[in-house]
Design an enzyme around this catalytic site. Sequence first.
Site, PDB file in Angstrom:
ATOM      1  N   HIS A 197      40.181  32.067  34.071  1.00  0.00           N
ATOM      2  CA  HIS A 197      41.403  32.535  33.410  1.00  0.00           C
ATOM      3  C   HIS A 197      41.366  32.105  31.944  1.00  0.00           C
ATOM      4  O   HIS A 197      41.045  30.946  31.645  1.00  0.00           O
ATOM      5  CB  HIS A 197      42.641  31.958  34.105  1.00  0.00           C
ATOM      6  CG  HIS A 197      43.909  32.412  33.466  1.00  0.00           C
ATOM      7  ND1 HIS A 197      44.409  33.697  33.633  1.00  0.00           N
ATOM      8  CD2 HIS A 197      44.759  31.786  32.625  1.00  0.00           C
ATOM      9  CE1 HIS A 197      45.523  33.819  32.925  1.00  0.00           C
ATOM     10  NE2 HIS A 197      45.754  32.689  32.304  1.00  0.00           N
ATOM     11  N   LEU A 252      49.839  33.255  41.331  1.00  0.00           N
ATOM     12  CA  LEU A 252      49.095  33.867  40.228  1.00  0.00           C
ATOM     13  C   LEU A 252      48.562  32.789  39.275  1.00  0.00           C
ATOM     14  O   LEU A 252      49.352  32.056  38.663  1.00  0.00           O
ATOM     15  CB  LEU A 252      50.009  34.834  39.461  1.00  0.00           C
ATOM     16  CG  LEU A 252      49.400  35.448  38.192  1.00  0.00           C
ATOM     17  CD1 LEU A 252      48.226  36.336  38.521  1.00  0.00           C
ATOM     18  CD2 LEU A 252      50.456  36.201  37.399  1.00  0.00           C
ATOM     19  N   ASP A 253      47.248  32.713  39.160  1.00  0.00           N
ATOM     20  CA  ASP A 253      46.582  31.747  38.272  1.00  0.00           C
ATOM     21  C   ASP A 253      47.081  30.320  38.529  1.00  0.00           C
ATOM     22  O   ASP A 253      47.089  29.494  37.616  1.00  0.00           O
ATOM     23  CB  ASP A 253      46.795  32.139  36.792  1.00  0.00           C
ATOM     24  CG  ASP A 253      46.247  33.531  36.494  1.00  0.00           C
ATOM     25  OD1 ASP A 253      45.170  33.869  37.025  1.00  0.00           O
ATOM     26  OD2 ASP A 253      46.910  34.282  35.739  1.00  0.00           O
ATOM     27  N   GLY A 298      33.096  43.245  32.259  1.00  0.00           N
ATOM     28  CA  GLY A 298      32.032  42.571  33.009  1.00  0.00           C
ATOM     29  C   GLY A 298      31.208  41.566  32.229  1.00  0.00           C
ATOM     30  O   GLY A 298      30.102  41.227  32.645  1.00  0.00           O
ATOM     31  N   SER A 299      31.748  41.034  31.113  1.00  0.00           N
ATOM     32  CA  SER A 299      30.923  40.069  30.361  1.00  0.00           C
ATOM     33  C   SER A 299      30.801  38.740  31.108  1.00  0.00           C
ATOM     34  O   SER A 299      29.742  38.093  31.063  1.00  0.00           O
ATOM     35  CB  SER A 299      31.482  39.854  28.946  1.00  0.00           C
ATOM     36  OG  SER A 299      32.672  39.121  28.964  1.00  0.00           O
ATOM     37  N   ASN A 328      38.196  31.680  40.264  1.00  0.00           N
ATOM     38  CA  ASN A 328      38.611  32.620  39.229  1.00  0.00           C
ATOM     39  C   ASN A 328      38.460  31.951  37.869  1.00  0.00           C
ATOM     40  O   ASN A 328      38.583  30.738  37.746  1.00  0.00           O
ATOM     41  CB  ASN A 328      40.087  33.000  39.439  1.00  0.00           C
ATOM     42  CG  ASN A 328      40.583  33.998  38.395  1.00  0.00           C
ATOM     43  OD1 ASN A 328      39.882  34.972  38.081  1.00  0.00           O
ATOM     44  ND2 ASN A 328      41.767  33.776  37.852  1.00  0.00           N
ATOM     45  N   MET A 341      41.502  42.022  38.015  1.00  0.00           N
ATOM     46  CA  MET A 341      42.896  42.049  37.584  1.00  0.00           C
ATOM     47  C   MET A 341      43.877  42.442  38.688  1.00  0.00           C
ATOM     48  O   MET A 341      44.870  43.124  38.430  1.00  0.00           O
ATOM     49  CB  MET A 341      43.032  43.014  36.389  1.00  0.00           C
ATOM     50  CG  MET A 341      42.143  42.668  35.215  1.00  0.00           C
ATOM     51  SD  MET A 341      42.454  41.018  34.546  1.00  0.00           S
ATOM     52  CE  MET A 341      43.945  41.343  33.614  1.00  0.00           C
ATOM     53  N   ARG A 365      49.753  46.770  49.254  1.00  0.00           N
ATOM     54  CA  ARG A 365      48.856  45.750  48.734  1.00  0.00           C
ATOM     55  C   ARG A 365      48.013  45.118  49.844  1.00  0.00           C
ATOM     56  O   ARG A 365      46.817  44.866  49.676  1.00  0.00           O
ATOM     57  CB  ARG A 365      49.686  44.669  48.036  1.00  0.00           C
ATOM     58  CG  ARG A 365      48.870  43.552  47.448  1.00  0.00           C
ATOM     59  CD  ARG A 365      49.768  42.466  46.886  1.00  0.00           C
ATOM     60  NE  ARG A 365      50.581  42.944  45.783  1.00  0.00           N
ATOM     61  CZ  ARG A 365      50.151  43.047  44.518  1.00  0.00           C
ATOM     62  NH1 ARG A 365      48.910  42.732  44.220  1.00  0.00           N
ATOM     63  NH2 ARG A 365      50.945  43.462  43.568  1.00  0.00           N
ATOM     64  N   ILE A 375      46.205  40.743  41.969  1.00  0.00           N
ATOM     65  CA  ILE A 375      46.645  39.531  42.671  1.00  0.00           C
ATOM     66  C   ILE A 375      46.268  39.687  44.137  1.00  0.00           C
ATOM     67  O   ILE A 375      46.510  40.741  44.738  1.00  0.00           O
ATOM     68  CB  ILE A 375      48.172  39.353  42.540  1.00  0.00           C
ATOM     69  CG1 ILE A 375      48.543  39.203  41.073  1.00  0.00           C
ATOM     70  CG2 ILE A 375      48.641  38.146  43.343  1.00  0.00           C
ATOM     71  CD1 ILE A 375      50.033  39.260  40.823  1.00  0.00           C
ATOM     72  N   LEU A 376      45.674  38.651  44.701  1.00  0.00           N
ATOM     73  CA  LEU A 376      45.251  38.705  46.102  1.00  0.00           C
ATOM     74  C   LEU A 376      46.286  37.985  46.965  1.00  0.00           C
ATOM     75  O   LEU A 376      46.751  36.892  46.618  1.00  0.00           O
ATOM     76  CB  LEU A 376      43.876  38.058  46.248  1.00  0.00           C
ATOM     77  CG  LEU A 376      42.784  38.827  45.481  1.00  0.00           C
ATOM     78  CD1 LEU A 376      41.529  37.998  45.345  1.00  0.00           C
ATOM     79  CD2 LEU A 376      42.489  40.161  46.171  1.00  0.00           C
ATOM     80  N   GLU A 408      34.173  30.722  28.043  1.00  0.00           N
ATOM     81  CA  GLU A 408      34.193  31.237  29.422  1.00  0.00           C
ATOM     82  C   GLU A 408      32.775  31.448  29.925  1.00  0.00           C
ATOM     83  O   GLU A 408      32.434  31.122  31.060  1.00  0.00           O
ATOM     84  CB  GLU A 408      34.952  32.568  29.488  1.00  0.00           C
ATOM     85  CG  GLU A 408      36.440  32.473  29.217  1.00  0.00           C
ATOM     86  CD  GLU A 408      37.142  33.816  29.377  1.00  0.00           C
ATOM     87  OE1 GLU A 408      36.901  34.511  30.379  1.00  0.00           O
ATOM     88  OE2 GLU A 408      37.927  34.181  28.478  1.00  0.00           O
ATOM     89  N   SER A 433      40.123  28.218  31.934  1.00  0.00           N
ATOM     90  CA  SER A 433      40.165  27.380  33.137  1.00  0.00           C
ATOM     91  C   SER A 433      39.435  28.090  34.258  1.00  0.00           C
ATOM     92  O   SER A 433      39.547  29.312  34.417  1.00  0.00           O
ATOM     93  CB  SER A 433      41.617  27.167  33.592  1.00  0.00           C
ATOM     94  OG  SER A 433      42.427  26.675  32.550  1.00  0.00           O
TER      95      SER A 433
END
Length: 211
Positions: free
Chosen positions: A105, A140-141, A12-13, A103, A86, A61, A88-89, A170, A132
């Site tokens: 990454h 994914l990403d 959670g940083s 997001n 973490m 899922r 994938i939606l 980040e 990014s």
Amino acid sequence: MKRYVILISGRGSNMLSLLDAGLPGACAAVISNRPEAAGLGLAAARGIPAAVVDHRGFAAREDFDAALATEIERHAPDLVLLAGFMRILGEAFVRRFEGRVLNIHPSLLPAFPGIKTHARALAAGVRVHGCSVHFVTPALDGGPIVAQAAVPVQAGDDEASLAARVLAEEHLLYPRVARWFLEGRLALRDGHPRLAGETAVTAALHVPQTD
Ligand code: GRF
């Protein structure tokens, strides 16, 4: 005032960097797919409502995605920020929140999507690495990149030292992009990020001084 929700899975940083940035919006909730995520306690300590939608409770899922979407919509957010989330939606989730999910990454996409980005960057011998922020799509990403920050790879770097250098960036980059969105300056139009009416988004590039 605009509302945002943060999704996490662990430490959670990045969540904290968003919460502590004084963003022009209210954090309506922090939601984790893991009950043991350390970030949940950090959110609660700041008085942010924290919720868990445990992916292990769902066989499919799509069922997890639907439950997560329902929990998010309870908070009626303008923006959903994935911060070390973490999972994938899927297509249905992404369509439901199209243009409203960002997001962060830890690589200069499209290089090194997925996990273990720092070890892979070192193994590949790249001289520049970074992070990014992108709009989320089912790839994914792989969604449209909004902004990136670069760091040098230094002689003697290991996974931990490189990860720490990227993480510091980040923590600067994500609040900056979230602020653009919450100010109404950033949007996704026809699949392309647009910033303050400009036709192209200027990359945010920070290269720290080296000795
Ligand atoms: C960050 O490096 C983020 O970019 C990646 O996972 C890490 C999560 O760290 N997706 P934290 O939970 O934000 O501290």
